[in-house]
Design an enzyme around this catalytic site. Structure first.
Site, PDB file in Angstrom:
ATOM      1  N   GLY A 234      -3.029  -9.664  -4.623  1.00  0.00           N
ATOM      2  CA  GLY A 234      -4.315  -9.185  -4.768  1.00  0.00           C
ATOM      3  C   GLY A 234      -5.391 -10.594  -4.405  1.00  0.00           C
ATOM      4  O   GLY A 234      -6.549 -10.675  -4.875  1.00  0.00           O
TER       5      GLY A 234
ATOM      6  N   CYS B 241       1.160 -11.702   8.078  1.00  0.00           N
ATOM      7  CA  CYS B 241       1.655 -12.921   7.994  1.00  0.00           C
ATOM      8  C   CYS B 241       2.962 -13.391   9.068  1.00  0.00           C
ATOM      9  O   CYS B 241       3.889 -13.864   8.504  1.00  0.00           O
ATOM     10  CB  CYS B 241       1.685 -13.430   6.750  1.00  0.00           C
ATOM     11  SG  CYS B 241       3.075 -12.763   5.433  1.00  0.00           S
TER      12      CYS B 241
ATOM     13  N   CYS C 230      -2.142  -2.164   0.745  1.00  0.00           N
ATOM     14  CA  CYS C 230      -0.834  -3.015   0.581  1.00  0.00           C
ATOM     15  C   CYS C 230      -1.511  -4.287  -0.017  1.00  0.00           C
ATOM     16  O   CYS C 230      -1.375  -5.489   0.182  1.00  0.00           O
ATOM     17  CB  CYS C 230      -0.083  -3.436   1.667  1.00  0.00           C
ATOM     18  SG  CYS C 230       0.330  -2.121   2.703  1.00  0.00           S
TER      19      CYS C 230
END
Length: 428
Positions: A252, A370, A248
């Site tokens: 990047g 997150c 995932c």
């Protein structure tokens, strides 16, 4: 075109079509020539999303019945946001917002009446908003309940931090320069920044600046990445000659940081299910002159893309509710739904189970989100460890975040970071 009307159209895409604010703004920004106007439109859109639940409550108090025309509603919210939160002079905020209604005379008169009523009754209406929980802290009810359930002691601070604008943090490319040298380059350009003591690559700016003002940005000396996200590379602790899998991976940032932190890897494979987002990974690596093998594939179905060779390190930056980055993406409060959490939890479990066989014996998997929700974080890891006898937790000893029985949680705003969660798992 009137910048308030452009902002209203972008907000309509979020409220009516469920589009992300980033995508909605990408759609309208090319139509705006002035840098100042672009900044104003962005400020209006982010501000209305950030305080939507408060503004929507106030608007409901000023209307006899709900507004069905979403564009007009967005203009009314934009007008209220200017009057309550911006330094726009009240007469200008009213007149320019009314003018944005253009060819709808009924809308012009309605917006004019709403905004002038607000100015007359501001104190009373604001007091009413302070009495209604969702309006008072500008979060949806379901999210308030979820966070209060998970974090009763920290919930109020989390709500406050979600409504603050986040800092801009830089990741210095330590393969190319030192943090001290780059700090000097910033100082030469009168850009003020401070080093983050627990993250060797991070510099936090006193105030955000456009990336084209950052020295050496195009040459790959630096990237923009929150401190919490930068912790992934040092937790992964990659060694020379290892194969690393980044699952995932888009857009990047962590992929690039792993490569910067250990240039002598045998190979880094980055996988993401979204081809368009994987293109951003490619662009980021090109700017930084870094190389990885990029694959478009489903992390929950690795047999479709895996070559059968195991990895000594795996980073799983799991799909999640993103409730730790609400301050960066306030539209999350409008787009996320309570029922999304269970679906994401199931997806995370599926990916964890599918990726685990790809890890070599004695290898380390770093699980990251997150999010600040226990379902996606410590409860997910607790269940995984219980189901896999060959998995063991590696404790994270750190000066940042809060140690949990499983993993380590960073609360939004803690040490100026985004909300994040990490857990390290070793294969026995």
């Amino acid at each position: 075109m009137n910048s308030r009307l452009i902002a209203a159209r972008a907000l309509s895409r979020v409220l009516q079509d469920g589009q992300s604010l980033t995508a909605a703004l990408d759609n309208v920004m090319p139509t705006i020539e002035s840098v100042k106007d672009r900044a104003f439109v962005q400020a209006l859109c982010y501000g209305v999303c950030r305080y939507y639940h408060r503004l929507d409550f106030i608007l409901s108090q000023l209307l006899d019945k709900p507004l069905k025309d979403i564009d007009v509603k967005c203009l009314a919210l934009i007008g209220l946001y200017q009057l309550q939160f911006m330094r726009v002079k009240p007469h200008a905020a009213v007149s320019e917002t009314v003018a944005a209604a253009r060819k709808k005379p009924w809308a012009k008169s309605l917006i004019n009446a709403v905004l002038r009523s607000y100015l007359r009754e501001q104190d009373r209406i604001e007091q009413q908003a302070d009495q209604e929980q969702s309006a008072a802290i500008s979060h949806p009810h379901w999210l308030i309940q979820q966070i209060q359930h998970d974090w009763p002691q920290q919930s109020l601070q989390l709500f406050l931090e979600n409504n603050h604008q986040p800092p801009m943090v830089l990741r210095v490319n330590l393969a190319r320069t030192s943090r001290e040298h780059y700090l000097n380059l910033l100082t030469e350009r009168d850009i003020s920044a401070v080093p983050v003591d627990f993250c060797i690559s991070a510099l936090r700016l006193d105030r955000p600046v456009p990336v084209d003002l950052l020295p050496g940005f195009e040459q790959g000396l630096v990237s923009v990445q929150d401190t919490a996200a930068q912790l992934a590379a040092q937790l992964l602790d990659v060694q020379p000659g290892q194969r690393v899998l980044d699952v995932c991976a888009a857009p990047g940032g962590k992929t690039a940081h792993i490569l910067e932190s250990q240039p002598q890897l045998k190979e880094l494979v980055a996988v993401d299910i979204d081809a368009a987002r994987m293109q951003r990974v490619s662009e980021n690596l090109q700017r930084l002159t870094l190389t990885a093998r990029l694959l478009v594939g489903d992390a929950a179905n690795p047999e479709a893309w895996w070559d059968g060779q195991t990895f000594e390190r795996i980073l799983l930056d799991a799909p999640c509710s993103a409730l730790g980055v609400v301050r960066r993406h306030p539209d999350i409060k409008l787009l996320r739904r309570a029922e999304d959490i269970a679906q994401l939890q199931s997806l995370q479990k599926n990916i964890l189970d599918a990726i685990w066989p790809l890890l070599a014996p004695d290898g380390i998997l770093l699980y990251a989100t997150c999010s600040v929700l226990k379902q996606e974080n410590e409860q997910q890891i607790q269940a995984f460890l219980a189901a896999h006898s060959d998995a063991a937790q590696l404790p994270i000893e750190a000066s940042w975040g809060s140690g949990r029985e499983f993993g380590r949680q960073i609360f939004t705003g803690e040490s100026a970071m985004d909300g994040f969660y990490y857990a390290r798992i070793i294969k026995r």
